[in-house]
Design an enzyme around this catalytic site. Structure first.
Site, PDB file in Angstrom:
ATOM      1  N   ASN A  44       3.348   0.785   5.242  1.00 45.84           N
ATOM      2  CA  ASN A  44       2.215  -0.099   4.960  1.00 45.84           C
ATOM      3  C   ASN A  44       1.931  -0.900   6.225  1.00 45.84           C
ATOM      4  O   ASN A  44       2.661  -1.830   6.552  1.00 45.84           O
ATOM      5  CB  ASN A  44       2.586  -1.022   3.783  1.00 45.84           C
ATOM      6  CG  ASN A  44       1.490  -2.040   3.473  1.00 45.84           C
ATOM      7  OD1 ASN A  44       0.402  -1.978   4.073  1.00 45.84           O
ATOM      8  ND2 ASN A  44       1.770  -2.953   2.569  1.00 45.84           N
ATOM      9  N   LYS A  96      -0.402  -2.874   6.810  1.00 50.50           N
ATOM     10  CA  LYS A  96      -1.051  -4.159   6.495  1.00 50.50           C
ATOM     11  C   LYS A  96      -2.244  -4.390   7.445  1.00 50.50           C
ATOM     12  O   LYS A  96      -2.875  -3.428   7.859  1.00 50.50           O
ATOM     13  CB  LYS A  96      -0.019  -5.284   6.543  1.00 50.50           C
ATOM     14  CG  LYS A  96       1.185  -4.990   5.624  1.00 50.50           C
ATOM     15  CD  LYS A  96       2.056  -6.172   5.350  1.00 50.50           C
ATOM     16  CE  LYS A  96       3.215  -5.763   4.435  1.00 50.50           C
ATOM     17  NZ  LYS A  96       4.080  -6.858   4.039  1.00 50.50           N
ATOM     18  N   HIS A 120      -0.146  -4.964  -4.545  1.00 48.96           N
ATOM     19  CA  HIS A 120       0.822  -5.537  -3.596  1.00 48.96           C
ATOM     20  C   HIS A 120       0.867  -7.050  -3.803  1.00 48.96           C
ATOM     21  O   HIS A 120      -0.162  -7.669  -4.111  1.00 48.96           O
ATOM     22  CB  HIS A 120       0.394  -5.199  -2.168  1.00 48.96           C
ATOM     23  CG  HIS A 120       1.464  -5.496  -1.173  1.00 48.96           C
ATOM     24  ND1 HIS A 120       1.719  -6.770  -0.726  1.00 48.96           N
ATOM     25  CD2 HIS A 120       2.383  -4.687  -0.574  1.00 48.96           C
ATOM     26  CE1 HIS A 120       2.733  -6.727   0.128  1.00 48.96           C
ATOM     27  NE2 HIS A 120       3.145  -5.480   0.235  1.00 48.96           N
ATOM     28  N   GLU A 160       0.874  -9.386  -1.822  1.00 49.15           N
ATOM     29  CA  GLU A 160      -0.085 -10.126  -0.983  1.00 49.15           C
ATOM     30  C   GLU A 160      -1.478 -10.101  -1.603  1.00 49.15           C
ATOM     31  O   GLU A 160      -2.249 -11.049  -1.465  1.00 49.15           O
ATOM     32  CB  GLU A 160      -0.073  -9.539   0.442  1.00 49.15           C
ATOM     33  CG  GLU A 160       1.214  -9.913   1.184  1.00 49.15           C
ATOM     34  CD  GLU A 160       1.710  -8.885   2.196  1.00 49.15           C
ATOM     35  OE1 GLU A 160       0.928  -8.011   2.617  1.00 49.15           O
ATOM     36  OE2 GLU A 160       2.902  -8.963   2.560  1.00 49.15           O
ATOM     37  N   GLU A 162       9.091  -4.452  -5.107  1.00 47.19           N
ATOM     38  CA  GLU A 162       9.040  -5.284  -3.903  1.00 47.19           C
ATOM     39  C   GLU A 162       9.269  -6.746  -4.303  1.00 47.19           C
ATOM     40  O   GLU A 162       8.303  -7.441  -4.665  1.00 47.19           O
ATOM     41  CB  GLU A 162       7.680  -5.159  -3.216  1.00 47.19           C
ATOM     42  CG  GLU A 162       7.388  -3.790  -2.652  1.00 47.19           C
ATOM     43  CD  GLU A 162       6.486  -3.858  -1.422  1.00 47.19           C
ATOM     44  OE1 GLU A 162       6.794  -3.163  -0.458  1.00 47.19           O
ATOM     45  OE2 GLU A 162       5.507  -4.615  -1.417  1.00 47.19           O
ATOM     46  N   GLY A 221       8.818  -9.536   4.321  1.00 47.83           N
ATOM     47  CA  GLY A 221       8.604 -10.307   5.555  1.00 47.83           C
ATOM     48  C   GLY A 221       9.730 -11.285   5.843  1.00 47.83           C
ATOM     49  O   GLY A 221       9.546 -12.225   6.621  1.00 47.83           O
ATOM     50  N   SER A 238      11.649  -5.926   3.809  1.00 47.34           N
ATOM     51  CA  SER A 238      12.581  -6.022   4.944  1.00 47.34           C
ATOM     52  C   SER A 238      13.474  -4.788   5.091  1.00 47.34           C
ATOM     53  O   SER A 238      14.636  -4.909   5.495  1.00 47.34           O
ATOM     54  CB  SER A 238      13.439  -7.287   4.844  1.00 47.34           C
ATOM     55  OG  SER A 238      12.617  -8.429   4.872  1.00 47.34           O
TER      56      SER A 238
HETATM   57  P1  13P Z   1       8.291  -5.818   5.291  1.00 51.31           P
HETATM   58  O1  13P Z   1       9.006  -4.471   5.377  1.00 51.31           O
HETATM   59  O2  13P Z   1       7.664  -6.232   6.566  1.00 51.31           O
HETATM   60  O3  13P Z   1       9.205  -6.862   4.695  1.00 51.31           O
HETATM   61  O4  13P Z   1       7.082  -5.610   4.259  1.00 51.31           O
HETATM   62  C1  13P Z   1       7.343  -4.986   3.061  1.00 51.31           C
HETATM   63  C2  13P Z   1       6.066  -4.721   2.360  1.00 51.31           C
HETATM   64  O5  13P Z   1       5.388  -5.629   1.910  1.00 51.31           O
HETATM   65  C3  13P Z   1       5.633  -3.311   2.244  1.00 51.31           C
HETATM   66  O6  13P Z   1       4.545  -3.179   1.373  1.00 51.31           O
END
Ligand code: 13P
Length: 256
Positions: A8, A10, A93, A95, A165, A171, A211
């Site tokens: 991803n 982002k 997601h 976010e 997740e 993050g 992570s």
């Molecule tokens: P990170 O691997 O940067 O923690 O992000 C995970 C994520 O949100 C994947 O969709």
């Protein structure tokens, strides 16, 4: 079982950078039968990247979609528009839930929109830190799975993937513990079993995200019930992402 390594990206990389990065991945990504490798660039980069990649080497995913197929929805991109371009779409997601206030109804409709347009939805579920501290993890996961898959037919479930997740691990500096991941995956599978039966609960791919990287990925991929990784930051570092695909291929081979 097949493993999934999904990157991803982002809101990172412009169109040019995305093409360069996809080309870099293409130089070293293995084509392995036991692994499905998926990259999810921004909407803008999907088309150019689609034209340049070998689709046997990697598939494409979108990071979001709107649930109506067309109409007066300024600024949105529908699953119908992504049809034929993306094979996967990330839905719900954290976010999107948090920053863009998507609720369970939006997410449910998006899952259905993806399915009716022949795109595999990756339904993201996970508890916040506060929900975890309150002992609500199981409840939240069951609710999010039940709601996200509410109107999915049992003949469609084989197109769905679920990503666990935990919001507090995204993050951050470390993933959830192996025990936490195993427990959460079990909760998700049990909820799927209530809705779709035992076989479906055993075969629906469940990924972990938060992570994950080359250092911890192999161990996470070895947890019972984990079928892959949804990778954020590490998916933007070529050796990390390629290393995860190689690790997944090895584990898939060992499991045979
Ligand atoms: P990170 O691997 O940067 O923690 O992000 C995970 C994520 O949100 C994947 O969709």
């Amino acid at each position: 079982m097949k493993k999934y390594i999904i990157g991803n990206w982002k809101m990172n990389l412009n169109v040019h950078e995305s093409s360069l990065f996809a080309a870099k991945l293409a130089q070293s990504l293995p084509i392995k039968r036991g692994v499905e490798t998926v990259i999810c660039p921004s909407f803008l980069s999907l088309q150019p990247v689609s034209l340049q990649i070998n689709h046997r080497q990697m598939k494409l995913g979108a990071q979001n979609c709107y649930w109506r197929d067309e109409g007066a929805f300024t600024g949105e991109i529908s699953a119908a528009q992504l049809r034929g371009l993306a094979q996967y779409v990330i839905v719900g997601h954290s976010e999107r839930r948090d920053v863009f206030n998507e609720d369970d109804r939006d997410i449910r409709f998006k899952v259905q929109a993806a399915l009716r347009n022949y795109i595999r939805p990756i339904l993201c579920v996970g508890e916040t830190e506060m929900e975890r501290n309150d002992g609500d993890t199981e409840h939240v996961l069951c609710d999010q799975v039940a709601s996200g898959l509410m109107n999915v037919g049992s003949d469609q479930l084989d197109q769905v993937l679920i990503a666990y997740e935990p919001v507090w691990a995204i993050g951050s500096s470390a993933p959830a513990s192996n025990d936490d991941i195993a427990a959460a995956v079990k909760v998700v599978r049990t909820q799927v079993e209530h809705m779709f039966g035992k076989t479906a609960s055993e075969t629906v791919p469940i990924l972990y995200g938060g992570s994950s990287n080359l250092e911890n990925g192999r161990e996470i991929l070895s947890i019972t019930g984990v079928d892959g990784l949804l990778v954020g930051r590490a998916s933007l570092i070529a050796p990390e992402f390629v290393g995860l695909v190689n690790a997944a291929a090895e584990i898939s081979r060992e499991e045979k």
